[in-house]
Scaffold this motif. Sequence first.
Motif, PDB file in Angstrom:
ATOM      1  N   GLU A 285     -59.811  21.162 -14.809  1.00 45.79           N
ATOM      2  CA  GLU A 285     -60.095  20.108 -13.822  1.00 45.79           C
ATOM      3  C   GLU A 285     -58.789  19.461 -13.372  1.00 45.79           C
ATOM      4  OE1 GLU A 285     -63.437  17.408 -14.680  1.00 45.79           O
ATOM      5  OE2 GLU A 285     -63.632  18.503 -16.556  1.00 45.79           O
ATOM      6  N   ASP A 286     -58.497  19.596 -12.092  1.00 41.74           N
ATOM      7  CA  ASP A 286     -57.257  19.039 -11.566  1.00 41.74           C
ATOM      8  C   ASP A 286     -57.262  17.517 -11.657  1.00 41.74           C
ATOM      9  OD1 ASP A 286     -54.812  18.888 -10.428  1.00 41.74           O
ATOM     10  OD2 ASP A 286     -55.480  19.225  -8.381  1.00 41.74           O
ATOM     11  N   GLN A 291     -57.055   7.198  -6.442  1.00 42.79           N
ATOM     12  CA  GLN A 291     -58.243   6.420  -6.805  1.00 42.79           C
ATOM     13  C   GLN A 291     -58.747   5.520  -5.680  1.00 42.79           C
ATOM     14  OE1 GLN A 291     -59.825   6.817  -9.893  1.00 42.79           O
ATOM     15  NE2 GLN A 291     -58.394   8.543  -9.948  1.00 42.79           N
ATOM     16  N   VAL A 292     -57.890   5.214  -4.715  1.00 43.49           N
ATOM     17  CA  VAL A 292     -58.286   4.292  -3.634  1.00 43.49           C
ATOM     18  C   VAL A 292     -57.767   4.803  -2.294  1.00 43.49           C
ATOM     19  CG1 VAL A 292     -58.342   2.261  -5.139  1.00 43.49           C
ATOM     20  CG2 VAL A 292     -56.199   2.906  -4.015  1.00 43.49           C
ATOM     21  N   GLY A 293     -58.277   4.210  -1.227  1.00 42.82           N
ATOM     22  CA  GLY A 293     -57.781   4.492   0.111  1.00 42.82           C
ATOM     23  C   GLY A 293     -58.345   5.756   0.711  1.00 42.82           C
ATOM     24  N   SER A 294     -57.819   6.104   1.857  1.00 43.72           N
ATOM     25  CA  SER A 294     -58.337   7.258   2.599  1.00 43.72           C
ATOM     26  C   SER A 294     -58.042   8.579   1.899  1.00 43.72           C
ATOM     27  CB  SER A 294     -57.717   7.274   4.000  1.00 43.72           C
ATOM     28  OG  SER A 294     -56.305   7.366   3.918  1.00 43.72           O
ATOM     29  N   GLU A 295     -57.053   8.585   1.013  1.00 40.65           N
ATOM     30  CA  GLU A 295     -56.694   9.811   0.282  1.00 40.65           C
ATOM     31  C   GLU A 295     -57.442   9.927  -1.035  1.00 40.65           C
ATOM     32  OE1 GLU A 295     -54.317  12.186   1.450  1.00 40.65           O
ATOM     33  OE2 GLU A 295     -54.808  11.023   3.246  1.00 40.65           O
ATOM     34  N   MET A 296     -58.450   9.087  -1.234  1.00 41.54           N
ATOM     35  CA  MET A 296     -59.193   9.067  -2.498  1.00 41.54           C
ATOM     36  C   MET A 296     -59.704  10.463  -2.874  1.00 41.54           C
ATOM     37  SD  MET A 296     -62.337   6.531  -3.454  1.00 41.54           S
ATOM     38  CE  MET A 296     -63.371   6.801  -4.874  1.00 41.54           C
ATOM     39  N   ASN A 297     -59.536  10.773  -4.152  1.00 45.11           N
ATOM     40  CA  ASN A 297     -59.947  12.051  -4.740  1.00 45.11           C
ATOM     41  C   ASN A 297     -59.099  13.234  -4.286  1.00 45.11           C
ATOM     42  OD1 ASN A 297     -62.007  10.938  -6.323  1.00 45.11           O
ATOM     43  ND2 ASN A 297     -63.459  11.033  -4.609  1.00 45.11           N
ATOM     44  N   LYS A 298     -57.987  12.928  -3.620  1.00 42.49           N
ATOM     45  CA  LYS A 298     -57.020  13.972  -3.324  1.00 42.49           C
ATOM     46  C   LYS A 298     -55.899  13.915  -4.364  1.00 42.49           C
ATOM     47  CE  LYS A 298     -57.910  14.452   1.624  1.00 42.49           C
ATOM     48  NZ  LYS A 298     -57.319  14.446   2.978  1.00 42.49           N
ATOM     49  N   PRO A 299     -55.139  15.006  -4.533  1.00 39.18           N
ATOM     50  CA  PRO A 299     -54.118  15.033  -5.588  1.00 39.18           C
ATOM     51  C   PRO A 299     -53.137  13.868  -5.484  1.00 39.18           C
ATOM     52  CG  PRO A 299     -54.418  17.215  -4.667  1.00 39.18           C
ATOM     53  CD  PRO A 299     -55.194  16.279  -3.794  1.00 39.18           C
ATOM     54  N   LEU A 300     -52.826  13.296  -6.632  1.00 44.64           N
ATOM     55  CA  LEU A 300     -51.799  12.266  -6.707  1.00 44.64           C
ATOM     56  C   LEU A 300     -50.454  12.954  -6.903  1.00 44.64           C
ATOM     57  CD1 LEU A 300     -51.087   9.174  -7.039  1.00 44.64           C
ATOM     58  CD2 LEU A 300     -51.200   9.614  -9.500  1.00 44.64           C
ATOM     59  N   TYR A 301     -49.474  12.570  -6.113  1.00 43.82           N
ATOM     60  CA  TYR A 301     -48.142  13.153  -6.225  1.00 43.82           C
ATOM     61  C   TYR A 301     -47.222  12.159  -6.926  1.00 43.82           C
ATOM     62  CZ  TYR A 301     -50.208  16.393  -2.942  1.00 43.82           C
ATOM     63  OH  TYR A 301     -51.052  17.308  -2.348  1.00 43.82           O
ATOM     64  N   VAL A 302     -46.487  12.654  -7.909  1.00 46.50           N
ATOM     65  CA  VAL A 302     -45.673  11.774  -8.753  1.00 46.50           C
ATOM     66  C   VAL A 302     -44.200  12.153  -8.624  1.00 46.50           C
ATOM     67  CG1 VAL A 302     -47.560  11.409 -10.385  1.00 46.50           C
ATOM     68  CG2 VAL A 302     -45.943  13.286 -10.761  1.00 46.50           C
ATOM     69  N   ASP A 303     -43.369  11.254  -9.153  1.00 45.70           N
ATOM     70  CA  ASP A 303     -41.920  11.453  -9.060  1.00 45.70           C
ATOM     71  C   ASP A 303     -41.403  12.468 -10.076  1.00 45.70           C
ATOM     72  OD1 ASP A 303     -41.137   9.151  -7.131  1.00 45.70           O
ATOM     73  OD2 ASP A 303     -42.454   8.204  -8.606  1.00 45.70           O
ATOM     74  N   ARG A 320     -59.930  31.563  -9.385  1.00 42.62           N
ATOM     75  CA  ARG A 320     -58.852  30.576  -9.175  1.00 42.62           C
ATOM     76  C   ARG A 320     -57.972  30.929  -7.975  1.00 42.62           C
ATOM     77  NH1 ARG A 320     -59.931  25.997 -12.163  1.00 42.62           N
ATOM     78  NH2 ARG A 320     -60.595  26.591 -14.274  1.00 42.62           N
ATOM     79  N   GLU A 321     -58.247  32.057  -7.336  1.00 41.14           N
ATOM     80  CA  GLU A 321     -57.368  32.517  -6.264  1.00 41.14           C
ATOM     81  C   GLU A 321     -57.206  31.499  -5.140  1.00 41.14           C
ATOM     82  OE1 GLU A 321     -58.862  35.881  -8.580  1.00 41.14           O
ATOM     83  OE2 GLU A 321     -59.852  34.231  -7.502  1.00 41.14           O
ATOM     84  N   MET A 322     -58.275  30.723  -4.866  1.00 38.30           N
ATOM     85  CA  MET A 322     -58.210  29.765  -3.761  1.00 38.30           C
ATOM     86  C   MET A 322     -57.972  28.336  -4.239  1.00 38.30           C
ATOM     87  SD  MET A 322     -58.288  31.745  -1.323  1.00 38.30           S
ATOM     88  CE  MET A 322     -58.233  30.488  -0.048  1.00 38.30           C
ATOM     89  N   ASP A 323     -57.747  28.175  -5.534  1.00 37.00           N
ATOM     90  CA  ASP A 323     -57.396  26.854  -6.071  1.00 37.00           C
ATOM     91  C   ASP A 323     -56.073  26.418  -5.441  1.00 37.00           C
ATOM     92  OD1 ASP A 323     -56.253  24.781  -7.808  1.00 37.00           O
ATOM     93  OD2 ASP A 323     -57.818  25.317  -9.253  1.00 37.00           O
TER      94      ASP A 323
END
Length: 852
Positions: A285-286, A291-303, A320-323
């Motif tokens: 599970e990715d 958690q909030v805003g218009s990007e909710m439930n999309k990947p979080l990008y970190v430093d 998993r080919e299309m993951d």
Amino acid sequence: MNKQQLANKIWAAANKMRSKIDAIEYKDYILGLIFYKFLSDNEVNYLLKAGWREEDLVNLVEDYDDENAKLIIDYCKNNIGYFIAYDHLFSTWIKPDSDFNIGDLSVSLNSFDRLVSPNYKPVYDGIFKTLQAGLSKLGDSTASQTRAIKELIKLIKDIPTDGSQDYDVLGYVYEYLIGNFAASAGKKAGEFYTPHEVAILMSELVAENQRNKPQIEIYDPTSGSGSLLITIGKSVGRHIADKNKVKYYAQEQIENTYNLTRMNLVMRGIQPSNIYTRCADSLDEDWPLQQVGSEMNKPLYVDAVVSNPPYSQHWDPTDREMDARFKNYGVAPKSKADYAFLLHELHHLKPDGILTIVLPHGVLFRGGEEEQIRTNLIEKNNIDSIIGLPANIFFGTGIPTLIMVLKQHRENDDVLVIDASKCFVKDGKQNKLRACDIKKIADTVRDRATVKGFSRTVSRDEIRENGYNLNIPRYVDGNEETEHYDIYATVFGGIPNAEIDSLQCYWEAFPSLRADLFAPEADKPYSLLRTEEVRQTIENNVDVQSFNQQFANAFDGFTDAMHQRLIDNTMTVHELTALDEIATDIFKRVENIALVDKYAAYQALADNWQTIVNDIETLQQDGLNAAREVETAYKMVKKGEEEIEVPDGVKGRIIPFEFVQQAKFQAELTAIANMQQRIEVITSELDDLHDSFTEEETESYCESEKDNAFDKAAIKANAKPKADVEPETKAKLEKIVALWNEQTKTNKEIRTAKQQLIDKTVEAIENLSDEEVATFLHEKWIEPVCNGIDDTLRSVLATLETSVVALNKKYAVSYKQINDEFASTNKELAGLIDQLTGDERAIEGLKELIKE
């Protein structure tokens, strides 16, 4: 409490539970109770700092009919995130009049879960589930369970939980327990603990990359004990004014270990609002997701992403080919999830972020799906650096590992390859990176430097030519040159000039030294050593003396600069900033001095740094008067099957007794030394008298069943004036008794003198002036660093001496010399045989023998 003392505590605690539970489960009880102690102590300390008194703590009750009690509950939950009633405090359990039992622990753990602030639920929810579930295993009855848990609490009560230690307490306990008990349990420790030195190296790489950011988010998808995240956070935090601007994301599949991650992050003083954790399979599970805003439930990008995932673990790659994580690179094979973890992490990296991951070497050259992924990573320019680590550096596996550094976007398109496999020191059964190794590797990555036998930047074209095989030996030859022997020199003697040339770096630094040491043979490319006094010749050489002076000039003013930075400004020193500044200063001073390894000079600083930092933290916390304090010293003693800590006199809290005594009480030290020397003389004289005994005296005055030791009663009785003993024997006995009396008297005087010296030392420490404190801190902090740096110079000359002596020894005895000596001996033997008379056939046989 240092690591050894803590290890002894853990060992004692584990032994108490050995017969009750599986060895691999020890950690769940010990770590859970340590964390509960932390939470309990944290609440008490918070309230005391807020103005409460010890006697006020009894007002910590869960009584919703009492408005004051309700206010206190809300106050604690709002400020520290939870509430623990007085009866449930760890400190209450261990009071002498406590009637604590196993049921109280269960109630306390349930109460904690219930009284966590809603805002802190993600951090604390179910954190004691493993401990709670295991209580029934501690015995067959409530009474036996209570006895077991009381013993454990008794041992744990002194374990520090205030975060003031220079090491990660929970991480160390975890590593110790895994290291000592996983094998005996016949199981693998499914969680991998990242050794502190490897975590430091990874943290340096991340910190350098992220140093200019006002805030940073870091993520570990296989967080284990959480120690890797903590170390990274500490390092990047030195470049951020507000340490609370670091956010931590951690995911761990194994629930027990996931709880440990949360415990460790909280115990290291990280605000719960900056902790985001999840118990799940990162590959299945990715996560993390917005958690909030218009990007909710999309990947979080970190430093920064950091991880030490389980090596070559099985996973399910079906569909998993299309993951999104894998589709542009390929799917890792089901038998080896190494690249699956890597791609998952790369997927969550910001464009300017950095990923550091520990992997087995197989990822560099294995074929199939892994080759496809490796090819895509190269062609998409994601792989920045590959760092080969020493073998046997991780517990539980002796295989060599590597750190791979990746980025989403890079300005350069080459790959830095580093072979650090020889950068270690033995530490028991394990290999361990030194501070100088860590800094050398980190600096090489930062500068993308090419260092012969250590590192090289490799172009993509070269990697393509090698079929995208990244195996480190293809690009960096870290092997030492094989020693070879010159045939002519082996047969006829002399030292090949070519082998003397191999020391060219020394001849360039000391142009006249080669001629002082070696005499060339006429018309031959060989030389002879001029002198057997190699060391003296080196030391007397004019260029070496000039080199020594150059070194001294380079470090002129260094001790004063260190004193000013660390001692004059003790109260404002920042640990990591000061370390960087001093290291930079050292490097600058040695950069133009040939032969001196700047990293060896840095190691002299690193070897003493933790002592300096510990003292500075104490002084900053408690003021300069901490240097004028003495405290109880402790030692470990064996009691039954366990070691316990017992008082062992007193010691200076910061200033060592020996410094003060050597400076102020030299006469007293000399007097004690003279008395101790007299005791040694007495012992020797008694041994001589024992050896002088006749057989009859031994039988009368020694105890045969005690290795013929003196029979004190018999000797004293027969040494009396009226005893009827032979005069010579009586004289011996009287001498022995006199020596015994002197020995007793002198030992008593030594004990008295030592105690008087301790009393004087305590008084002297308590009355030190500010100037004296500074002097002693200089002796403790600055002088060892400077002496260590001076040792790097001595090491250069010692290495040269060893090399010259070894060259001479290598060809000291030639084959021709051996042959000539054999012929000479044979001739001499033949002459002797010619002089023999006797059996003709025997003599004929001897003559034939020497012909061989």
